[in-house]
Scaffold this active site. Structure first.
Site, PDB file in Angstrom:
ATOM      1  N   LYS A 161      40.441  17.871  36.181  1.00 17.64           N
ATOM      2  CA  LYS A 161      41.148  17.770  37.472  1.00 17.64           C
ATOM      3  C   LYS A 161      40.235  18.193  38.620  1.00 17.64           C
ATOM      4  O   LYS A 161      40.281  17.626  39.698  1.00 17.64           O
ATOM      5  CB  LYS A 161      42.372  18.706  37.477  1.00 17.64           C
ATOM      6  CG  LYS A 161      43.560  18.178  36.713  1.00 17.64           C
ATOM      7  CD  LYS A 161      44.814  18.930  37.095  1.00 17.64           C
ATOM      8  CE  LYS A 161      44.758  20.402  36.758  1.00 17.64           C
ATOM      9  NZ  LYS A 161      44.894  20.756  35.348  1.00 17.64           N
ATOM     10  N   GLY A 162      39.414  19.227  38.343  1.00 17.86           N
ATOM     11  CA  GLY A 162      38.526  19.742  39.387  1.00 17.86           C
ATOM     12  C   GLY A 162      37.529  18.684  39.833  1.00 17.86           C
ATOM     13  O   GLY A 162      37.286  18.499  41.025  1.00 17.86           O
TER      14      GLY A 162
ATOM     15  N   ASP B 103      36.195  26.070  39.732  1.00 16.15           N
ATOM     16  CA  ASP B 103      36.354  24.753  40.355  1.00 16.15           C
ATOM     17  C   ASP B 103      35.945  24.755  41.827  1.00 16.15           C
ATOM     18  O   ASP B 103      35.524  23.738  42.366  1.00 16.15           O
ATOM     19  CB  ASP B 103      37.808  24.265  40.229  1.00 16.15           C
ATOM     20  CG  ASP B 103      38.028  23.513  38.916  1.00 16.15           C
ATOM     21  OD1 ASP B 103      37.053  22.897  38.415  1.00 16.15           O
ATOM     22  OD2 ASP B 103      39.148  23.542  38.382  1.00 16.15           O
TER      23      ASP B 103
ATOM     24  N   ASP C 132      54.024  23.114  31.301  1.00 12.56           N
ATOM     25  CA  ASP C 132      53.823  24.546  31.053  1.00 12.56           C
ATOM     26  C   ASP C 132      54.878  25.314  31.836  1.00 12.56           C
ATOM     27  O   ASP C 132      55.169  24.971  32.987  1.00 12.56           O
ATOM     28  CB  ASP C 132      52.463  25.027  31.609  1.00 12.56           C
ATOM     29  CG  ASP C 132      51.282  24.430  30.889  1.00 12.56           C
ATOM     30  OD1 ASP C 132      51.492  23.794  29.837  1.00 12.56           O
ATOM     31  OD2 ASP C 132      50.148  24.585  31.380  1.00 12.56           O
ATOM     32  N   ILE C 133      55.412  26.362  31.216  1.00 13.42           N
ATOM     33  CA  ILE C 133      56.420  27.165  31.915  1.00 13.42           C
ATOM     34  C   ILE C 133      55.850  27.721  33.218  1.00 13.42           C
ATOM     35  O   ILE C 133      56.472  27.688  34.263  1.00 13.42           O
ATOM     36  CB  ILE C 133      56.901  28.318  31.007  1.00 13.42           C
ATOM     37  CG1 ILE C 133      57.692  27.729  29.834  1.00 13.42           C
ATOM     38  CG2 ILE C 133      57.744  29.322  31.781  1.00 13.42           C
ATOM     39  CD1 ILE C 133      58.177  28.739  28.822  1.00 13.42           C
ATOM     40  N   GLU C 134      54.598  28.196  33.146  1.00 19.19           N
ATOM     41  CA  GLU C 134      54.067  28.880  34.321  1.00 19.19           C
ATOM     42  C   GLU C 134      53.756  27.954  35.497  1.00 19.19           C
ATOM     43  O   GLU C 134      53.621  28.409  36.629  1.00 19.19           O
ATOM     44  CB  GLU C 134      52.841  29.714  33.948  1.00 19.19           C
ATOM     45  CG  GLU C 134      51.812  28.977  33.150  1.00 19.19           C
ATOM     46  CD  GLU C 134      50.703  29.896  32.657  1.00 19.19           C
ATOM     47  OE1 GLU C 134      50.954  31.097  32.530  1.00 19.19           O
ATOM     48  OE2 GLU C 134      49.599  29.386  32.416  1.00 19.19           O
TER      49      GLU C 134
ATOM     50  N   CYS D  76      20.781  38.896  40.426  1.00 17.89           N
ATOM     51  CA  CYS D  76      21.634  40.085  40.435  1.00 17.89           C
ATOM     52  C   CYS D  76      21.210  41.058  39.323  1.00 17.89           C
ATOM     53  O   CYS D  76      20.184  41.712  39.469  1.00 17.89           O
ATOM     54  CB  CYS D  76      23.101  39.687  40.358  1.00 17.89           C
ATOM     55  SG  CYS D  76      24.151  40.954  41.083  1.00 17.89           S
TER      56      CYS D  76
ATOM     57  N   GLN E 253      17.880  43.573  38.773  1.00 20.83           N
ATOM     58  CA  GLN E 253      17.949  45.004  38.429  1.00 20.83           C
ATOM     59  C   GLN E 253      17.144  45.316  37.175  1.00 20.83           C
ATOM     60  O   GLN E 253      16.418  46.305  37.117  1.00 20.83           O
ATOM     61  CB  GLN E 253      19.414  45.413  38.270  1.00 20.83           C
ATOM     62  CG  GLN E 253      20.209  45.211  39.570  1.00 20.83           C
ATOM     63  CD  GLN E 253      21.689  45.543  39.442  1.00 20.83           C
ATOM     64  OE1 GLN E 253      22.193  45.791  38.355  1.00 20.83           O
ATOM     65  NE2 GLN E 253      22.403  45.538  40.568  1.00 20.83           N
TER      66      GLN E 253
ATOM     67  N   GLU F 239      24.111  52.207  35.748  1.00 21.05           N
ATOM     68  CA  GLU F 239      25.212  51.451  35.150  1.00 21.05           C
ATOM     69  C   GLU F 239      25.208  51.649  33.631  1.00 21.05           C
ATOM     70  O   GLU F 239      26.242  51.643  32.979  1.00 21.05           O
ATOM     71  CB  GLU F 239      25.083  49.953  35.480  1.00 21.05           C
ATOM     72  CG  GLU F 239      26.237  49.112  34.938  1.00 21.05           C
ATOM     73  CD  GLU F 239      26.190  47.647  35.354  1.00 21.05           C
ATOM     74  OE1 GLU F 239      25.175  47.204  35.929  1.00 21.05           O
ATOM     75  OE2 GLU F 239      27.174  46.936  35.091  1.00 21.05           O
TER      76      GLU F 239
ATOM     77  N   HIS G  92      23.366  36.052  44.877  1.00 24.07           N
ATOM     78  CA  HIS G  92      23.542  34.918  43.967  1.00 24.07           C
ATOM     79  C   HIS G  92      23.217  33.599  44.676  1.00 24.07           C
ATOM     80  O   HIS G  92      24.109  33.010  45.293  1.00 24.07           O
ATOM     81  CB  HIS G  92      24.994  34.863  43.477  1.00 24.07           C
ATOM     82  CG  HIS G  92      25.379  35.989  42.593  1.00 24.07           C
ATOM     83  ND1 HIS G  92      25.519  35.852  41.232  1.00 24.07           N
ATOM     84  CD2 HIS G  92      25.661  37.287  42.870  1.00 24.07           C
ATOM     85  CE1 HIS G  92      25.875  37.022  40.718  1.00 24.07           C
ATOM     86  NE2 HIS G  92      25.969  37.895  41.686  1.00 24.07           N
TER      87      HIS G  92
ATOM     88  N   GLU H  50      22.873  30.807  43.429  1.00 25.97           N
ATOM     89  CA  GLU H  50      23.546  29.670  42.777  1.00 25.97           C
ATOM     90  C   GLU H  50      24.851  29.271  43.462  1.00 25.97           C
ATOM     91  O   GLU H  50      25.299  28.142  43.315  1.00 25.97           O
ATOM     92  CB  GLU H  50      23.786  29.975  41.285  1.00 25.97           C
ATOM     93  CG  GLU H  50      24.881  30.977  40.966  1.00 25.97           C
ATOM     94  CD  GLU H  50      24.441  32.431  40.992  1.00 25.97           C
ATOM     95  OE1 GLU H  50      23.430  32.726  41.649  1.00 25.97           O
ATOM     96  OE2 GLU H  50      25.115  33.278  40.368  1.00 25.97           O
TER      97      GLU H  50
HETATM   98  N1  GLN Z   1      26.348  44.908  37.022  1.00 27.41           N
HETATM   99  C1  GLN Z   1      25.491  44.824  38.171  1.00 27.41           C
HETATM  100  C2  GLN Z   1      26.136  45.415  39.417  1.00 27.41           C
HETATM  101  O1  GLN Z   1      27.319  45.549  39.482  1.00 27.41           O
HETATM  102  C3  GLN Z   1      25.083  43.386  38.419  1.00 27.41           C
HETATM  103  C4  GLN Z   1      26.210  42.498  38.788  1.00 27.41           C
HETATM  104  C5  GLN Z   1      25.873  41.037  38.712  1.00 27.41           C
HETATM  105  O2  GLN Z   1      24.933  40.642  38.024  1.00 27.41           O
HETATM  106  N2  GLN Z   1      26.662  40.212  39.375  1.00 27.41           N
HETATM  107  O3  GLN Z   1      25.453  45.734  40.357  1.00 27.41           O
END
Ligand code: GLN
Length: 566
Positions: free
Chosen positions: A45-46, A99, A176-178, A410, A414, A434, A536, A538
């Site tokens: 659909k997308g 989407d 679908d019910i939802e 991202c 790191q 982290e 990001h 992308e």
């Molecule tokens: N986990 C890392 C952070 O929160 C990287 C997050 C990610 O790659 N989008 O900073």
């Protein structure tokens, strides 16, 4: 039918009269096209919504697409990628359904918060209103309160005045019910807003039964029947099929589902999703839609860019292999925008991009040569938590030592910082907090603004932020400009305390947020292409504008391939 009985007549009729007169007085109300799905999920659909939107956009109409998702999560931000694929982020920081990525890649126009509605969001708003006493002591019900809120969200996007056409894609499958409240809301919206401004397109499956040697129309008939039971007659049926739809099958579908013959549209499998707009145009989907909505082509569609792009995709002069290292690689949709960004960047250098999906947990010091040695480029994907982290660090190390072009996104930035800290700067116990909260050298740590945050949903550093690029750096050359805006989704950041030490050892901090000083991009001085970003890229790559970093990355991968074969 249950829904019709549950409606409080005086309320909806009153609301409808008000709505109808309001909309009738609008000079040029936006047109609404609803896309529903039948028979089974995953029919695309997308892609249908995005392709139709592209055709209407090329005909001169400002078009946007809204996704209505019938799940109870407020947004997909808290969903595990295995559940629902990637979480796509908009400029204004909404965590949305993947989407929306298709919509932006096809339309080359940004989406926003308003483009993704979930049942969770609808209920959150209604319950908040109830808590504030805004319903004056009335019983709060699915009908009319939930359906009214759905209709309000539909109207909001049209009322902005920014669009001529709004395509609303209803997630899930009819029956679908939802999805019932959404179908009921569309039924009412069509009445309130005016049938002449609304259209329902139903995407369905026409399967081929090998044993019978026939295409079967019964699933389509049943799914249309189910829509009719909810009070909706679809105007156009788009039929997914693996075989051509012969005239007698089209006639049968038209006759049994009450649509005109030219409203039965074949949607054959395409090897490249970007070809779908052309296939649908051959079936005159755009012509039928415009006729039914009383619209005329404002401009003659210019397909030349898309045609060239697809031709190059089909006839590349060479190919490169990029290793995509992540921990959700079993489900390719988890990295959809990344894989599409690579695919879209390829034709700029007449390249086909082969993606090798590499599970970060599989990479060890013993097997890194076997898993990574043959690659023309390595991309380390975003991610959360400790699983697969050491494998990603090994991938970054391998790319650095063997001078393989590297793009880290991202978490991919790191872990490149952690690797460099450990193995080049020589920092002991160097990690991201982290994974290791009490690391002696916390080169990546929690942003101060995140320290007090306890709620998970929607609380990261999200959306578009400014970034200034260092003059003469590789990224600045790739972008061709000095000031950029990119989208974010993270809680951790580079610890600026280490900046001098890292730069002295050869890792350059080449992109900074001008307001906060956060490091947004690193690159290695002594490497043909080792670039990693806290943001990001992308999310901003489209068919018409593939992202400069992806274009530069696939080029670097090709240069390496050529140099090795000399
Ligand atoms: N986990 C890392 C952070 O929160 C990287 C997050 C990610 O790659 N989008 O900073």
């Amino acid at each position: 039918m249950v829904f019709f009985q549950a409606v409080k007549p005086e309320f909806t009729i009153f609301a409808a009269i008000i709505n109808r007169s309001n909309y009738r007085s609008m000079k040029k109300p936006a047109k609404y096209i609803f896309v529903t799905g039948g028979v089974t999920s995953s029919l695309g659909k997308g892609i249908l919504a995005a392709s139709l939107a592209k055709l209407l956009q090329m005909s001169g109409y400002r078009t946007t697409i809204q996704k209505l998702d019938p799940y109870l999560n407020v947004d997909p931000g808290t969903l595990n990628p295995y559940e629902h694929g990637e979480c796509y982020v908009t400029d204004d920081g909404a965590e949305t359904d993947l989407d929306l990525g298709h919509y932006e890649r096809f339309l080359n126009v940004p989406t926003s918060q308003a483009n993704n509605v979930t049942t969770g969001k609808i209920y959150e708003t209604v319950i908040q209103r109830e808590r504030n006493g805004e319903y004056n002591g009335k019983t709060v019900q699915v009908i009319p309160h939930i359906t009214d809120e759905i209709k309000r969200r539909l109207s909001l996007i049209g009322d902005e005045g920014k669009y001529d056409v709004i395509i609303s894609e209803i997630g899930g499958t009819v029956g679908d019910i939802e999805s019932l409240p959404y179908i009921e809301a569309i039924r009412q919206f069509r009445y309130d807003y005016g049938e002449e401004h609304c259209l329902v397109i139903h995407l369905t499956l026409v399967p081929y039964l090998q044993a019978a040697g026939e295409l079967k129309t019964k699933p389509t008939q049943h799914s249309v029947k189910s829509l009719l039971q909810s009070g909706i007659q679809p105007d156009i049926l788009v039929c997914r099929t693996e075989h051509k739809l012969p005239m007698e099958v089209r006639t049968k579908i038209a006759r049994f589902c009450n649509v005109t013959l030219d409203s039965v549209i074949e949607n054959a499998n395409a090897s490249i999703i970007y070809e779908v707009p052309f296939l649908l145009a051959k079936e005159h989907l755009d012509v039928v839609v415009m006729r039914k909505l009383g619209m005329k082509k404002k401009t003659e569609p210019d397909f030349s860019y898309w045609k060239n792009f697809i031709a190059t995709m089909k006839n590349p002069s060479d190919e490169v292999t990029i290793g995509l290292v992540g921990k959700y690689v079993e489900l390719h949709d988890s990295y959809l925008s990344i894989s599409e960004s690579l695919t879209l960047a390829g034709p700029r250098h007449e390249l086909k991009i082969n993606i090798e999906w590499i599970h970060s947990e599989d990479i060890t010091v013993e097997n890194d040569d076997r898993l990574l040695g043959h690659l023309d480029g390595i991309l380390v994907a975003p991610g959360f938590g400790s699983r697969g982290m050491e494998g990603k660090i090994l991938a970054a190390r391998y790319a650095r030592l063997h001078k393989i072009p590297y793009l880290g996104i991202c978490l991919g930035m790191q872990i490149a910082v952690v690797e460099f800290g450990r193995n080049v700067v020589g920092l002991a116990d160097c990690y991201s907090t982290e994974v290791k909260e009490k690391a002696k050298n916390p080169v990546i740590y929690l942003m101060p603004s995140q320290k007090e945050v306890t709620q998970l949903g929607g609380t990261m550093r999200l959306g578009s932020y400014n970034c200034n690029l260092k003059e003469g750096s590789k990224v600045q050359l790739a972008y061709g400009e000095k000031k950029i805006q990119e989208r974010h989704r993270h809680r951790y950041e580079f610890n600026n305390k280490f900046q001098k030490e890292f730069e002295a050892a050869g890792m350059q901090m080449v992109g900074h947020n001008p307001e906060t000083g956060l490091v947004e991009i690193i690159e290695l001085a002594d490497h043909p292409f080792f670039i990693a970003t806290q943001f990001h890229p992308e999310y901003k790559s489209t068919v018409e504008n593939p992202h400069p970093l992806f274009i530069a990355f696939v080029k670097a991968a090709h240069v390496r391939k050529e140099s090795l074969s000399e």
